[in-house]
Write a protein that holds these residues in place. Structure first.
Motif, PDB file in Angstrom:
ATOM      1  N   TRP A   1      -5.560  -3.920  -2.822  1.00  0.00           N
ATOM      2  CA  TRP A   1      -5.171  -2.513  -2.774  1.00  0.00           C
ATOM      3  C   TRP A   1      -4.168  -2.240  -1.657  1.00  0.00           C
TER       4      TRP A   1
ATOM      5  N   GLN B   1      -6.523   0.960   0.288  1.00  0.00           N
ATOM      6  CA  GLN B   1      -5.490   1.984   0.182  1.00  0.00           C
ATOM      7  C   GLN B   1      -5.199   2.609   1.540  1.00  0.00           C
TER       8      GLN B   1
ATOM      9  N   TYR C   1      -0.668  -0.312  -2.275  1.00  0.00           N
ATOM     10  CA  TYR C   1      -0.532   1.033  -1.707  1.00  0.00           C
ATOM     11  C   TYR C   1       0.176   1.060  -0.357  1.00  0.00           C
TER      12      TYR C   1
END
Length: 398
Positions: A24, A148, A28
């Motif tokens: 992630w 993220q 991101y």
């Protein structure tokens, strides 16, 4: 003997968590700066909406076949490694100079990366008992938020201090390290006598009512999410004077409550309030918070809307994940999750695409009104389906 086989089973969740965070982070690392970065390259708001929406459009096409293929093979790890490689490649494509073409290619590749998430969720769920699905999905949602947040926290300061390209370089590195970590994760062989996926089983999976309800609601929550924090909220923050660490503060205002809610949703809150009540609260309050982004007069008010929205969406996502695989047998889970994730990709595509068109035609605030409207529709559906589920449960109890 492979590296994976030398790692005791009790450590698999730890390695899996590290790998998931890196996955992630790679995807991101550049999200907070993406719309400002594309603006700096001369793209209009409509073109930016097209690039942002392509991420969801690709997933609409690819997620379900990946889930079906994974169930047919009885394997998850090859798709996990594909996703990590695609995450690195996506960041590389964004660095190549040019106009719309390379940026669109980068976001399409990111969509392929995200499409492999079905394999991550099912492989992690396999480390838990079937009755611990909510707990597993809560933990995997927390890993998602951690990755993220790790990427998004430093994106704007790095871009401001060094250059636009530095976050993309770090994203490339995170994906490559994730590939190395994946070597230490053991995948259990498929059970002998496991029934293969067939047209009959496939038809049964996509007719599961709880899965269909979860997928429709997820379309709406992802439309809200990709219109706001993962879409045009950074541009709104820039309009209000955010730069560097101030933009990071807006990201933290969303992501920290989001992570806390993800952990609470699968345990304390779902046990106390019930899943449908949590969905109703999450969508109702989230709709108001999303619409209020348009009326934020300063960064403090904008941060408050993000904190509320982050917490509410943190309640929604693990609950919907849990509902999506509730009725699926073990050999159907990746197909069910692939269907669920393919359907909600409609929201990831249509939300920012339509919002981008509205923003170009009127103003950047109009897209947030669209996100609020999506939340209102979801609240009505959650109320309706929640009452139906309660009625059926009452009848069974009798």
């Amino acid at each position: 003997m492979s590296a994976a086989l030398r790692i005791p089973r009790r450590q698999q969740r730890v390695w899996f968590g590290i790998m998931t965070v890196l996955y992630w982070t790679s995807m991101y690392m550049y999200v907070p700066i993406l719309s400002p970065y594309l603006t700096s390259r001369g793209l209009s708001l409509g073109m930016i909406g097209l690039v942002l929406g392509s991420y969801g459009f690709v997933q609409l096409l690819v997620r379900f076949p990946i889930g079906l293929w994974s169930d047919t093979m009885g394997r998850r790890k090859p798709f996990i490694m594909l996703g990590l490689a695609a995450g690195s490649l996506s960041c590389l494509l964004f660095i190549i100079p040019g106009g719309l073409g390379w940026a669109l290619s980068g976001r399409i590749t990111a969509g392929i990366c995200a499409s492999t998430w079905v394999a991550f969720t099912i492989m992690y769920a396999s480390l838990f008992r079937p009755d611990e699905a909510s707990k597993a999905m809560g933990q995997v949602s927390a890993m998602t938020v951690a990755g993220q947040l790790l990427g998004m926290a430093f994106s704007a300061p790095l871009a401001d201090t060094f250059s636009w390209h530095v976050p993309f370089y770090i994203g490339i590195g995170a994906g490559m390290i994730g590939l190395i970590v994946a070597l230490f994760i053991r995948e259990e062989p498929a059970a002998e006598g496991r029934p293969p996926m067939s047209v009959r089983l496939l038809r049964g999976v996509v007719r599961q009512r709880t899965l269909v309800h979860a997928a429709i609601l997820s379309v709406l929550v992802h439309a809200m999410l990709f219109i706001s924090m993962f879409g045009f909220t950074p541009l709104k923050a820039k309009e209000l004077g955010a730069d560097g660490w101030l933009l990071t503060a807006i990201v933290f205002a969303f992501m920290v409550p989001h992570a806390i809610a993800s952990l609470l949703a699968g345990g304390v809150l779902s046990a106390k309030l019930g899943e449908w009540r949590l969905l109703q609260i999450g969508f109702g309050v989230g709709a108001v918070a999303t619409a209020l982004i348009a009326f934020s007069p300063n960064l403090i008010v904008l941060a408050l809307t993000q904190a509320v929205n982050g917490f509410m969406q943190g309640l929604l996502l693990p609950m919907l994940l849990s509902l999506a695989i509730r009725e699926a047998q073990l050999n159907e889970r990746a197909t069910a999750m692939g269907f669920y994730q393919a359907v909600y990709s409609v929201g990831m595509f249509a939300g920012p695409f339509v919002a981008g068109w509205m923003n170009d035609r009127w103003s950047i605030d109009s897209g947030f009104w669209l996100g609020g409207a999506a939340g209102v529709i979801a609240t009505v559906l959650a109320l309706k389906w929640g009452r139906e589920a309660a009625s059926e449960k009452h009848q069974i109890a009798r």
